[in-house]
Design an enzyme around this catalytic site. Structure first.
Site, PDB file in Angstrom:
ATOM      1  N   ARG A   1     -11.178  -3.250   8.048  1.00 17.52           N
ATOM      2  CA  ARG A   1      -9.981  -3.650   8.031  1.00 17.52           C
ATOM      3  C   ARG A   1      -9.290  -4.859   9.087  1.00 17.52           C
ATOM      4  NH1 ARG A   1      -8.286   0.842   7.176  1.00 17.52           N
ATOM      5  NH2 ARG A   1      -8.354   0.323   4.621  1.00 17.52           N
TER       6      ARG A   1
ATOM      7  N   TYR B   1     -12.194   8.746   5.195  1.00 19.71           N
ATOM      8  CA  TYR B   1     -13.420   9.418   5.640  1.00 19.71           C
ATOM      9  C   TYR B   1     -13.634   9.199   7.038  1.00 19.71           C
ATOM     10  CZ  TYR B   1     -13.962   9.187   0.541  1.00 19.71           C
ATOM     11  OH  TYR B   1     -13.730   9.493  -0.933  1.00 19.71           O
ATOM     12  N   ASP B   2     -12.926   8.773   7.905  1.00 14.32           N
ATOM     13  CA  ASP B   2     -13.034   8.717   9.294  1.00 14.32           C
ATOM     14  C   ASP B   2     -13.869   9.629  10.018  1.00 14.32           C
ATOM     15  OD1 ASP B   2     -11.947   6.264   9.484  1.00 14.32           O
ATOM     16  OD2 ASP B   2     -10.079   6.594  10.278  1.00 14.32           O
TER      17      ASP B   2
ATOM     18  N   THR C   1       0.744  -1.241  -0.034  1.00 19.43           N
ATOM     19  CA  THR C   1      -0.170   0.103  -0.122  1.00 19.43           C
ATOM     20  C   THR C   1       1.070   1.271   0.112  1.00 19.43           C
ATOM     21  OG1 THR C   1      -1.949   1.162   1.157  1.00 19.43           O
ATOM     22  CG2 THR C   1      -0.161   0.155   2.516  1.00 19.43           C
TER      23      THR C   1
ATOM     24  N   LYS D   1      -3.590   3.583   6.185  1.00 19.43           N
ATOM     25  CA  LYS D   1      -3.826   1.958   6.194  1.00 19.43           C
ATOM     26  C   LYS D   1      -2.517   1.340   6.913  1.00 19.43           C
ATOM     27  CE  LYS D   1      -6.268   1.277   1.696  1.00 19.43           C
ATOM     28  NZ  LYS D   1      -5.938   0.351   0.556  1.00 19.43           N
TER      29      LYS D   1
ATOM     30  N   ASP E   1      -7.883  -3.541  -0.566  1.00 15.81           N
ATOM     31  CA  ASP E   1      -8.370  -2.537  -1.347  1.00 15.81           C
ATOM     32  C   ASP E   1      -9.866  -2.286  -0.458  1.00 15.81           C
ATOM     33  OD1 ASP E   1      -8.224  -1.054  -3.572  1.00 15.81           O
ATOM     34  OD2 ASP E   1     -10.372  -2.038  -4.084  1.00 15.81           O
ATOM     35  N   SER E   2     -10.134  -1.101  -0.508  1.00 19.63           N
ATOM     36  CA  SER E   2     -11.473  -0.762   0.712  1.00 19.63           C
ATOM     37  C   SER E   2     -11.999   0.702   0.079  1.00 19.63           C
ATOM     38  CB  SER E   2     -10.685  -0.418   1.801  1.00 19.63           C
ATOM     39  OG  SER E   2      -9.565   0.177   1.994  1.00 19.63           O
TER      40      SER E   2
HETATM   41  P1  ITT Z   1      -3.244   1.828  -1.686  1.00 21.92           P
HETATM   42  O1  ITT Z   1      -4.200   1.171  -3.090  1.00 21.92           O
HETATM   43  O2  ITT Z   1      -2.058   2.198  -1.926  1.00 21.92           O
HETATM   44  O3  ITT Z   1      -3.590   0.661  -0.802  1.00 21.92           O
HETATM   45  P2  ITT Z   1      -5.293   4.093  -1.709  1.00 21.92           P
HETATM   46  O4  ITT Z   1      -5.506   4.805  -0.653  1.00 21.92           O
HETATM   47  O5  ITT Z   1      -5.412   4.073  -3.109  1.00 21.92           O
HETATM   48  O6  ITT Z   1      -3.942   3.050  -1.370  1.00 21.92           O
HETATM   49  P3  ITT Z   1      -7.907   2.212  -2.059  1.00 21.92           P
HETATM   50  O7  ITT Z   1      -7.666   2.034  -3.367  1.00 21.92           O
HETATM   51  O8  ITT Z   1      -8.200   1.010  -1.315  1.00 21.92           O
HETATM   52  O9  ITT Z   1      -6.429   2.818  -1.380  1.00 21.92           O
HETATM   53  O10 ITT Z   1      -8.873   3.374  -1.581  1.00 21.92           O
HETATM   54  C1  ITT Z   1      -9.658   3.381  -0.586  1.00 21.92           C
HETATM   55  C2  ITT Z   1      -9.919   4.660   0.060  1.00 21.92           C
HETATM   56  O11 ITT Z   1     -11.267   4.697   0.817  1.00 21.92           O
HETATM   57  C3  ITT Z   1      -8.838   5.324   0.671  1.00 21.92           C
HETATM   58  O12 ITT Z   1      -8.107   6.148   0.156  1.00 21.92           O
HETATM   59  C4  ITT Z   1      -9.594   6.074   2.012  1.00 21.92           C
HETATM   60  O13 ITT Z   1     -10.009   7.383   1.450  1.00 21.92           O
HETATM   61  C5  ITT Z   1     -10.876   5.258   1.976  1.00 21.92           C
HETATM   62  N1  ITT Z   1     -10.890   4.392   3.131  1.00 21.92           N
HETATM   63  C6  ITT Z   1     -10.558   3.033   3.304  1.00 21.92           C
HETATM   64  N2  ITT Z   1     -10.388   2.482   4.530  1.00 21.92           N
HETATM   65  C7  ITT Z   1     -10.662   3.521   5.614  1.00 21.92           C
HETATM   66  C8  ITT Z   1     -10.958   3.733   6.669  1.00 21.92           C
HETATM   67  O14 ITT Z   1     -10.490   2.775   7.461  1.00 21.92           O
HETATM   68  N3  ITT Z   1     -11.314   4.891   7.096  1.00 21.92           N
HETATM   69  C9  ITT Z   1     -11.369   5.937   6.292  1.00 21.92           C
HETATM   70  N4  ITT Z   1     -11.376   6.037   4.930  1.00 21.92           N
HETATM   71  C10 ITT Z   1     -10.872   4.735   4.563  1.00 21.92           C
END
Ligand code: ITT
Length: 200
Positions: free
Chosen positions: A184, A157-158, A14, A19, A73-74
């Site tokens: 997560r 978005y926390d 990541t 994360k 991915d989240s």
């Molecule tokens: P990587 O792909 O490098 O892991 P990313 O930020 O691009 O990083 P994602 O594509 O999975 O990751 O995007 C997930 C987004 O959703 C992330 O940028 C956050 O804005 C949001 N997100 C995911 N988990 C979260 C959490 O626990 N709390 C708040 N926002 C979260």
């Protein structure tokens, strides 16, 4: 968490520092290397499927490093928006926005939507292991989107999400409480159980 029989040293695929901090806490008895330990490594472009994206990140990092790799991915799915921004949460609002800008943009888009604005966080945790094993596990946490951002902790978005059963946003709650409830936390604890015992 008791140490098991599987690997305890992973690269976390990541680029998201929020994360990374969370996974270091969630898998506290594991050694978690980061992409910064492997300069030049680039993650793949993401598509529309959490599991495929998470696995692609882990596989790319395993291929480049030879070390057991984890991917995440989240996103946040808002019911009033038909599940958006969902898998596109990181790109919501376009490339010019930071975390706070994305929160403000989502609050503005929901301004006319009455409470409760139900939503859920989704995380697919993936592993790619040097012995060829692959696995994805999905975690979800239901909650609501508040009217104004609150709290300084966490990331993404926390500040605008309150998990069901709580009154505080994830940016206000203790980190340990978020880890216990979060998409997560659920996904990666289950993934580590599978790594230790694939038959379960
Ligand atoms: P990587 O792909 O490098 O892991 P990313 O930020 O691009 O990083 P994602 O594509 O999975 O990751 O995007 C997930 C987004 O959703 C992330 O940028 C956050 O804005 C949001 N997100 C995911 N988990 C979260 C959490 O626990 N709390 C708040 N926002 C979260």
């Amino acid at each position: 968490m008791a140490a098991g029989t599987g690997p305890r040293r992973f690269v976390f695929a990541t680029g998201n520092a929020g994360k990374r901090r969370e996974l270091a806490r969630i898998l506290a008895d594991c050694e978690i290397l980061s992409l910064g330990d492997f300069p030049g490594l680039v993650l793949p472009e993401e598509g529309d499927d959490y599991a495929a994206n998470a696995l692609a990140k882990a596989e790319a990092v395993l291929a480049a490093t030879g070390v057991a790799s984890l991917g995440d991915d989240s996103g946040v799915e808002v019911d009033a928006l038909g599940g958006r921004p969902g898998v596109h949460s990181a790109r919501y609002g376009g490339p010019g926005l930071d975390d706070r800008g994305r929160c403000d943009r989502l609050l503005a888009e929901l301004a006319s939507v009455p409470d409760p604005r139900t939503a859920r966080f989704v995380c697919v945790a993936a592993c790619a292991l040097p012995d060829g094993r692959r696995k994805t596990v999905r975690g979800e946490c239901e909650g609501t989107i508040v009217r104004a951002a609150r709290g300084e902790g966490g990331f993404g978005y926390d500040p605008i999400f309150v998990p069901n059963g709580e009154r505080s946003t994830w940016a206000e709650l203790p980190e340990s409480e978020k880890d216990r409830l979060s998409h997560r936390g659920q996904a990666f604890r289950a993934l580590l159980r599978w790594i230790d015992d694939p038959a379960r």
